[in-house]
Design an enzyme around this catalytic site. Structure first.
Site, PDB file in Angstrom:
ATOM      1  N   ARG A  62       0.813  -1.223   0.000  1.00 27.85           N
ATOM      2  CA  ARG A  62       0.000   0.000   0.000  1.00 27.85           C
ATOM      3  C   ARG A  62       0.843   1.268   0.000  1.00 27.85           C
ATOM      4  NH1 ARG A  62      -2.744  -4.165   2.178  1.00 27.85           N
ATOM      5  NH2 ARG A  62      -0.642  -4.576   2.834  1.00 27.85           N
ATOM      6  N   THR A  63       1.795   1.369   0.928  1.00 25.09           N
ATOM      7  CA  THR A  63       2.528   2.628   1.104  1.00 25.09           C
ATOM      8  C   THR A  63       3.366   2.943  -0.134  1.00 25.09           C
ATOM      9  OG1 THR A  63       2.625   2.028   3.439  1.00 25.09           O
ATOM     10  CG2 THR A  63       3.974   3.887   2.732  1.00 25.09           C
TER      11      THR A  63
ATOM     12  N   ARG B 153      11.165   3.851   3.837  1.00 19.36           N
ATOM     13  CA  ARG B 153      10.756   2.815   4.790  1.00 19.36           C
ATOM     14  C   ARG B 153      12.005   2.038   5.165  1.00 19.36           C
ATOM     15  NH1 ARG B 153       5.671  -1.160   4.707  1.00 19.36           N
ATOM     16  NH2 ARG B 153       4.756   0.827   5.280  1.00 19.36           N
TER      17      ARG B 153
ATOM     18  N   HIS C  63       4.703   5.607  11.752  1.00 18.68           N
ATOM     19  CA  HIS C  63       4.228   5.475  10.367  1.00 18.68           C
ATOM     20  C   HIS C  63       3.227   6.638  10.166  1.00 18.68           C
ATOM     21  CE1 HIS C  63       3.118   3.923   6.584  1.00 18.68           C
ATOM     22  NE2 HIS C  63       2.756   2.698   6.885  1.00 18.68           N
TER      23      HIS C  63
ATOM     24  N   LYS D 146      26.137  -4.810  -1.522  1.00 17.45           N
ATOM     25  CA  LYS D 146      27.609  -4.887  -1.459  1.00 17.45           C
ATOM     26  C   LYS D 146      28.125  -4.246  -0.175  1.00 17.45           C
ATOM     27  CE  LYS D 146      27.625  -4.132  -6.424  1.00 17.45           C
ATOM     28  NZ  LYS D 146      27.848  -3.062  -7.419  1.00 17.45           N
TER      29      LYS D 146
HETATM   30  N1   CP Z   1      -0.308  -0.233   5.968  1.00 13.62           N
HETATM   31  C1   CP Z   1       0.886  -0.427   5.378  1.00 13.62           C
HETATM   32  O1   CP Z   1       1.865   0.239   5.707  1.00 13.62           O
HETATM   33  O2   CP Z   1       0.897  -1.384   4.410  1.00 13.62           O
HETATM   34  P1   CP Z   1       2.171  -1.786   3.527  1.00 13.62           P
HETATM   35  O3   CP Z   1       3.147  -2.458   4.460  1.00 13.62           O
HETATM   36  O4   CP Z   1       1.648  -2.705   2.479  1.00 13.62           O
HETATM   37  O5   CP Z   1       2.754  -0.536   2.960  1.00 13.62           O
END
Ligand code: CP
Length: 315
Positions: free
Chosen positions: A58-59, A108, A136, A86
């Protein structure tokens, strides 16, 4: 109105005013997404690097879509095909990418605080797309947008987060954002998955799901994150489901207009049953739709945009 922040690293310390600017702008962005041509030239000439050291569906996709809808140039970085394999460090990686002239980094990473570290290394604006179990913020903002859309306001609303509160970056960002906006926040889950300082933050701790359901206007059901748990913090998934799983029978005892969220990915049959996840009270796919609008709003505002977004022309 403009944001008072240059990066979005978390919601800890972000003001109600900044959150409201983001949510109002996201509402306007959602209208852009409903146009026949859902695209504006707002970020033409800006470059965004999406740096994903951890898996995401999603993100990652919604950031990429948001960037394309705003006409930014986007580059996707995947650790599995990069020189990280590496042994290149995060700092060297980002310094090399920045030398190619970029404006934004969306990252992320599995390490808590990594986006704060990154923000100290680069001139570009940094957006945290999830840093380990820490924060998040864009997920919490899209949750808050969805709740506001459904319930009208966050102020005074009883919002209960259910599940693994300790290991959840989604819960941490939701707690900060919801408290800043005047919601009443509760948490429910096994005692081993609830941080000890929740009550000091003004949060109600519900040891039993039935008590949480009796009071909640909104339930945000969190994923059981087996990959982040170091020891056996509850006996079995079956026992977790028996004590805390959101089933149709349990939901029938809640307020009839309760709103159910889940950030995804879901463990169906563990923390939430399919009848609930696909039922009339769930807004889980609305959350995903709103994720694109929220991420467009954040990029637009961090690029110096103002919250009155009306009048932006089609490309
Ligand atoms: N909710 C969420 O962060 O989903 P993903 O890990 O798929 O990005």
């Amino acid at each position: 109105m403009q944001l008072s922040i240059r990066h979005l690293l978390g919601l800890d310390g972000v003001s109600e005013k900044d959150i409201t600017i983001i949510l109002d702008t996201a509402d306007a962005m959602k209208k852009v997404l409903q146009r026949p041509i859902p695209k504006v030239p707002t970020m033409k000439g800006k470059t965004v690097v999406n740096l994903f050291y951890e898996n995401s569906t999603r993100t990652r996709i919604s950031f990429e879509l948001a960037e394309k809808r705003l006409s930014a140039d986007t580059v996707n970085f995947s650790t599995s095909t990069s020189s990280v394999k590496k042994g290149e460090t995060l700092k060297d990686t980002i310094k090399n990418i920045e030398a190619m002239r970029i404006d934004f980094v969306v990252m992320r990473h599995g390490v808590p605080g990594s986006s704060h570290y990154l923000a100290n290394c680069v001139d570009a604006s940094v957006i945290n797309a999830g840093d380990g179990p820490h924060e998040h913020p864009t997920q919490a903002l899209l949750d808050m947008m969805t709740i506001r859309e459904k319930r009208g306001s966050l102020k005074g609303l009883n919002v209960c987060l259910v599940g693994d509160i300790t290991h959840s970056r989604v819960s941490r960002s939701n707690v900060y954002g919801l408290l800043a906006c005047g919601a009443k926040v509760g948490v429910c889950g096994p005692a081993t998955l609830i941080p000890y300082d929740m009550q000091d933050m003004g949060i109600t701790v519900y040891p039993h799901i039935e008590d949480a359901l009796a009071e909640a206007d909104v339930l945000n059901v969190l994923r059981i994150q087996l990959e982040r748990q170091k020891g056996a913090l509850f006996p079995t998934l079956r026992e977790y489901r028996n004590l805390f799983g959101i089933t149709e029978a349990r939901l029938a005892k809640a307020h009839s207009d309760i709103t159910v969220l889940h950030p995804g990915p879901m463990n169906r049959g563990v923390e939430i049953d399919s009848e609930v996840a696909d039922g009339p009270q769930a807004v889980i796919l609305d959350q995903v739709t709103n994720g694109v609008a929220v991420r467009m709003a954040i990029l637009f505002l961090l690029a110096g945009g103002r919250s009155s977004f009306e009048g932006v022309d089609h490309e």
